[in-house]
Write a protein that holds these residues in place. Structure first.
Motif, PDB file in Angstrom:
ATOM      1  N   MET A   5      36.313  44.107  29.371  1.00  0.00           N
ATOM      2  CA  MET A   5      37.409  44.844  29.961  1.00  0.00           C
ATOM      3  C   MET A   5      38.550  43.893  30.282  1.00  0.00           C
ATOM      4  SD  MET A   5      35.386  47.326  32.632  1.00  0.00           S
ATOM      5  CE  MET A   5      34.402  45.986  33.317  1.00  0.00           C
ATOM      6  N   ASN A   6      39.760  44.427  30.235  1.00  0.00           N
ATOM      7  CA  ASN A   6      40.919  43.671  30.666  1.00  0.00           C
ATOM      8  C   ASN A   6      41.129  43.923  32.153  1.00  0.00           C
ATOM      9  OD1 ASN A   6      41.303  42.900  28.011  1.00  0.00           O
ATOM     10  ND2 ASN A   6      42.788  44.519  27.600  1.00  0.00           N
ATOM     11  N   PHE A   7      41.156  42.867  32.933  1.00  0.00           N
ATOM     12  CA  PHE A   7      41.403  43.003  34.362  1.00  0.00           C
ATOM     13  C   PHE A   7      42.863  42.662  34.647  1.00  0.00           C
ATOM     14  CE2 PHE A   7      36.705  41.862  35.461  1.00  0.00           C
ATOM     15  CZ  PHE A   7      36.319  43.135  35.068  1.00  0.00           C
ATOM     16  N   ASN A   8      43.554  43.588  35.274  1.00  0.00           N
ATOM     17  CA  ASN A   8      44.936  43.333  35.663  1.00  0.00           C
ATOM     18  C   ASN A   8      45.023  42.640  37.018  1.00  0.00           C
ATOM     19  OD1 ASN A   8      45.978  44.586  33.359  1.00  0.00           O
ATOM     20  ND2 ASN A   8      45.916  46.604  34.314  1.00  0.00           N
ATOM     21  N   GLU A   9      43.905  42.557  37.716  1.00  0.00           N
ATOM     22  CA  GLU A   9      43.925  42.085  39.092  1.00  0.00           C
ATOM     23  C   GLU A   9      43.318  40.691  39.249  1.00  0.00           C
ATOM     24  OE1 GLU A   9      42.680  46.532  38.982  1.00  0.00           O
ATOM     25  OE2 GLU A   9      42.102  44.660  37.986  1.00  0.00           O
ATOM     26  N   THR A  10      43.895  39.943  40.161  1.00  0.00           N
ATOM     27  CA  THR A  10      43.252  38.761  40.730  1.00  0.00           C
ATOM     28  C   THR A  10      43.328  38.934  42.247  1.00  0.00           C
ATOM     29  OG1 THR A  10      45.266  37.415  40.829  1.00  0.00           O
ATOM     30  CG2 THR A  10      43.955  37.290  38.804  1.00  0.00           C
ATOM     31  N   PHE A  11      42.491  38.166  42.974  1.00  0.00           N
ATOM     32  CA  PHE A  11      42.412  38.392  44.417  1.00  0.00           C
ATOM     33  C   PHE A  11      42.392  37.076  45.185  1.00  0.00           C
ATOM     34  CE2 PHE A  11      40.530  42.106  42.453  1.00  0.00           C
ATOM     35  CZ  PHE A  11      41.054  43.163  43.191  1.00  0.00           C
ATOM     36  N   PHE A  12      43.035  37.125  46.347  1.00  0.00           N
ATOM     37  CA  PHE A  12      42.899  36.058  47.320  1.00  0.00           C
ATOM     38  C   PHE A  12      42.249  36.652  48.556  1.00  0.00           C
ATOM     39  CE2 PHE A  12      44.517  33.872  51.147  1.00  0.00           C
ATOM     40  CZ  PHE A  12      43.988  32.616  50.916  1.00  0.00           C
ATOM     41  N   VAL A  47      38.037  48.486  46.964  1.00  0.00           N
ATOM     42  CA  VAL A  47      38.957  47.471  46.457  1.00  0.00           C
ATOM     43  C   VAL A  47      38.866  47.308  44.943  1.00  0.00           C
ATOM     44  CG1 VAL A  47      39.685  45.047  46.603  1.00  0.00           C
ATOM     45  CG2 VAL A  47      38.848  46.222  48.660  1.00  0.00           C
ATOM     46  N   PHE A  48      37.665  47.078  44.421  1.00  0.00           N
ATOM     47  CA  PHE A  48      37.525  46.760  42.999  1.00  0.00           C
ATOM     48  C   PHE A  48      36.214  47.367  42.492  1.00  0.00           C
ATOM     49  CE2 PHE A  48      36.732  43.854  39.366  1.00  0.00           C
ATOM     50  CZ  PHE A  48      37.950  43.994  38.708  1.00  0.00           C
ATOM     51  N   SER A  49      36.324  48.496  41.815  1.00  0.00           N
ATOM     52  CA  SER A  49      35.134  49.240  41.408  1.00  0.00           C
ATOM     53  C   SER A  49      34.560  48.800  40.065  1.00  0.00           C
ATOM     54  CB  SER A  49      35.450  50.740  41.352  1.00  0.00           C
ATOM     55  OG  SER A  49      36.482  50.992  40.408  1.00  0.00           O
ATOM     56  N   MET A  51      27.956  37.610  49.175  1.00  0.00           N
ATOM     57  CA  MET A  51      26.695  38.189  49.642  1.00  0.00           C
ATOM     58  C   MET A  51      26.881  39.629  50.103  1.00  0.00           C
ATOM     59  SD  MET A  51      23.957  36.545  52.312  1.00  0.00           S
ATOM     60  CE  MET A  51      25.022  36.691  53.767  1.00  0.00           C
ATOM     61  N   TYR A  52      28.082  39.969  50.561  1.00  0.00           N
ATOM     62  CA  TYR A  52      28.377  41.340  50.988  1.00  0.00           C
ATOM     63  C   TYR A  52      29.151  42.111  49.930  1.00  0.00           C
ATOM     64  CZ  TYR A  52      26.846  39.474  55.402  1.00  0.00           C
ATOM     65  OH  TYR A  52      26.068  38.884  56.379  1.00  0.00           O
ATOM     66  N   MET A  53      29.947  41.431  49.143  1.00  0.00           N
ATOM     67  CA  MET A  53      30.714  42.107  48.096  1.00  0.00           C
ATOM     68  C   MET A  53      29.814  42.528  46.935  1.00  0.00           C
ATOM     69  SD  MET A  53      33.816  39.346  48.270  1.00  0.00           S
ATOM     70  CE  MET A  53      34.711  39.799  46.793  1.00  0.00           C
ATOM     71  N   TYR A  54      28.910  41.630  46.532  1.00  0.00           N
ATOM     72  CA  TYR A  54      27.988  41.882  45.422  1.00  0.00           C
ATOM     73  C   TYR A  54      26.585  41.462  45.857  1.00  0.00           C
ATOM     74  CZ  TYR A  54      32.304  42.375  42.780  1.00  0.00           C
ATOM     75  OH  TYR A  54      33.543  42.785  42.338  1.00  0.00           O
ATOM     76  N   PRO A  55      25.959  42.242  46.755  1.00  0.00           N
ATOM     77  CA  PRO A  55      24.684  41.831  47.367  1.00  0.00           C
ATOM     78  C   PRO A  55      23.530  41.696  46.386  1.00  0.00           C
ATOM     79  CG  PRO A  55      25.227  44.110  47.931  1.00  0.00           C
ATOM     80  CD  PRO A  55      26.432  43.537  47.286  1.00  0.00           C
ATOM     81  N   GLU A  56      23.638  42.312  45.205  1.00  0.00           N
ATOM     82  CA  GLU A  56      22.535  42.223  44.240  1.00  0.00           C
ATOM     83  C   GLU A  56      22.421  40.822  43.642  1.00  0.00           C
ATOM     84  OE1 GLU A  56      25.103  44.287  43.998  1.00  0.00           O
ATOM     85  OE2 GLU A  56      24.300  46.283  44.479  1.00  0.00           O
ATOM     86  N   ALA A  57      23.480  40.032  43.730  1.00  0.00           N
ATOM     87  CA  ALA A  57      23.501  38.670  43.177  1.00  0.00           C
ATOM     88  C   ALA A  57      23.127  38.658  41.698  1.00  0.00           C
ATOM     89  CB  ALA A  57      22.580  37.746  43.970  1.00  0.00           C
ATOM     90  N   TYR A 113      44.833  39.462  49.654  1.00  0.00           N
ATOM     91  CA  TYR A 113      45.839  40.064  48.779  1.00  0.00           C
ATOM     92  C   TYR A 113      45.268  40.376  47.409  1.00  0.00           C
ATOM     93  CZ  TYR A 113      49.554  38.784  52.063  1.00  0.00           C
ATOM     94  OH  TYR A 113      50.348  38.684  53.180  1.00  0.00           O
ATOM     95  N   LYS A 114      45.770  41.454  46.836  1.00  0.00           N
ATOM     96  CA  LYS A 114      45.517  41.786  45.431  1.00  0.00           C
ATOM     97  C   LYS A 114      46.797  41.526  44.661  1.00  0.00           C
ATOM     98  CE  LYS A 114      45.323  46.138  44.126  1.00  0.00           C
ATOM     99  NZ  LYS A 114      44.812  47.519  43.841  1.00  0.00           N
ATOM    100  N   PHE A 115      46.660  40.861  43.517  1.00  0.00           N
ATOM    101  CA  PHE A 115      47.782  40.603  42.631  1.00  0.00           C
ATOM    102  C   PHE A 115      47.544  41.362  41.329  1.00  0.00           C
ATOM    103  CE2 PHE A 115      47.348  37.065  45.510  1.00  0.00           C
ATOM    104  CZ  PHE A 115      48.633  36.959  46.031  1.00  0.00           C
TER     105      PHE A 115
END
Length: 276
Positions: free
Chosen positions: A13-20, A47-49, A134-140, A271-273
């Motif tokens: 997939m093409n991601f248009n977003e980067t994040f700080f 935020v990012f599905s 660990m909280y954003m992607y807990p499945e690791a 921030y989302k860019f």
């Protein structure tokens, strides 16, 4: 083998977003009421599905003279903090590494005249990476590579570093800069009456500069930002921001997606860019 590689590319997939993100104090791992917890825990919902093929984290807790990217089979969980509750030293985030991504990062940086780029085959993830993940992607279950910052160099250098990494967005790689919107010294007095005026002024400047696309101002913050000596006496937690803005491409729009404060001086700005 060629058909497998082509199929993988077709599935990217093409991601248009980067994040700080501000990763905050690692104490959030044992404090359920910490203001960053709900932000990280609802990341995929709010935020990012999309599910990335891999994640590249630029962490303010890995400082080197030249860019370095880790490439291990399974990431160790580095507890790079002292005198915290014992429960915090038992957390594990065994996300897989990704040698191919590390090599791709090295290739892209070399192509953009970053001649010395190290691949570290021992280092795991420091708390700037594993605590939020660990909280954003807990499945690791998503491969993670970590990229270092070079605090002896400047904001423009790190912005250009990010520019070199922009093609990763077209390869299903989620690029996250993990640092802090403000990161004062430990001995900086806490402000118990809300937000310290010096910190509020810096945060307002940063938000205005980013949301108006004034990256040159951010790159040269030492001559433009109010109270920068207090907000970032050392730059390692600020430079991940410059990298992800660069990785967003030439035309981007900034959006503040979270803000909260710790002790009135540490700003949890995120921030989302989005590239256009």
């Amino acid at each position: 083998m060629k058909m497998i590689i082509e199929e993988e590319k077709n599935n990217e997939m093409n991601f248009n977003e980067t994040f700080f993100i501000t990763h905050g104090n690692p104490i959030l791992t044992v404090e359920d009421t910490h203001p960053l917890r709900p932000f990280f825990e609802t990341w995929k919902e709010k935020v990012f599905s999309k599910k990335p093929k891999a994640i590249l984290v630029i962490s303010g807790h890995w400082e080197t003279d030249h860019p370095a990217v880790n490439a291990v089979h399974v990431n160790d969980t580095i507890c790079d903090f002292d005198d915290y509750p014992q429960a915090m030293y038992k957390f594990k985030y065994p996300a897989p590494g990704y040698l191919e991504l590390a090599k791709r990062v090295q290739q892209l940086l070399n192509k953009s005249k970053f001649e010395t780029v190290h691949i570290d085959q021992k280092r795991g993830l420091d708390h700037g990476a594993w605590v939020p993940l660990m909280y954003m992607y807990p499945e690791a279950d998503i491969p993670v590579c970590q990229l270092s910052v070079q605090p002896k160099l400047d904001g423009t250098y790190h912005y250009n570093l990010g520019r070199a990494l922009a093609p990763l967005r077209d390869e299903s790689v989620l690029i996250i800069g993990s640092g802090s919107a403000t990161h004062p010294l430990d001995e900086t007095p806490h402000y118990h009456g809300g937000v310290a005026p010096w910190a509020a002024e810096f945060d307002s400047w940063l938000d205005t500069a980013l949301t108006n696309g004034r990256i040159e101002e951010v790159n040269t913050y030492e001559t433009k930002a109010p109270n920068w000596e207090l907000a970032h006496p050392f730059p390692e937690h600020f430079y991940p921001l410059h990298v992800v803005v660069g990785a967003a491409g030439e035309k981007w729009k900034a959006e503040l997606i979270h803000t909260s404060w710790d002790h009135g001086t540490l700003c949890h700005g995120a921030y989302k860019f989005t590239s256009s």
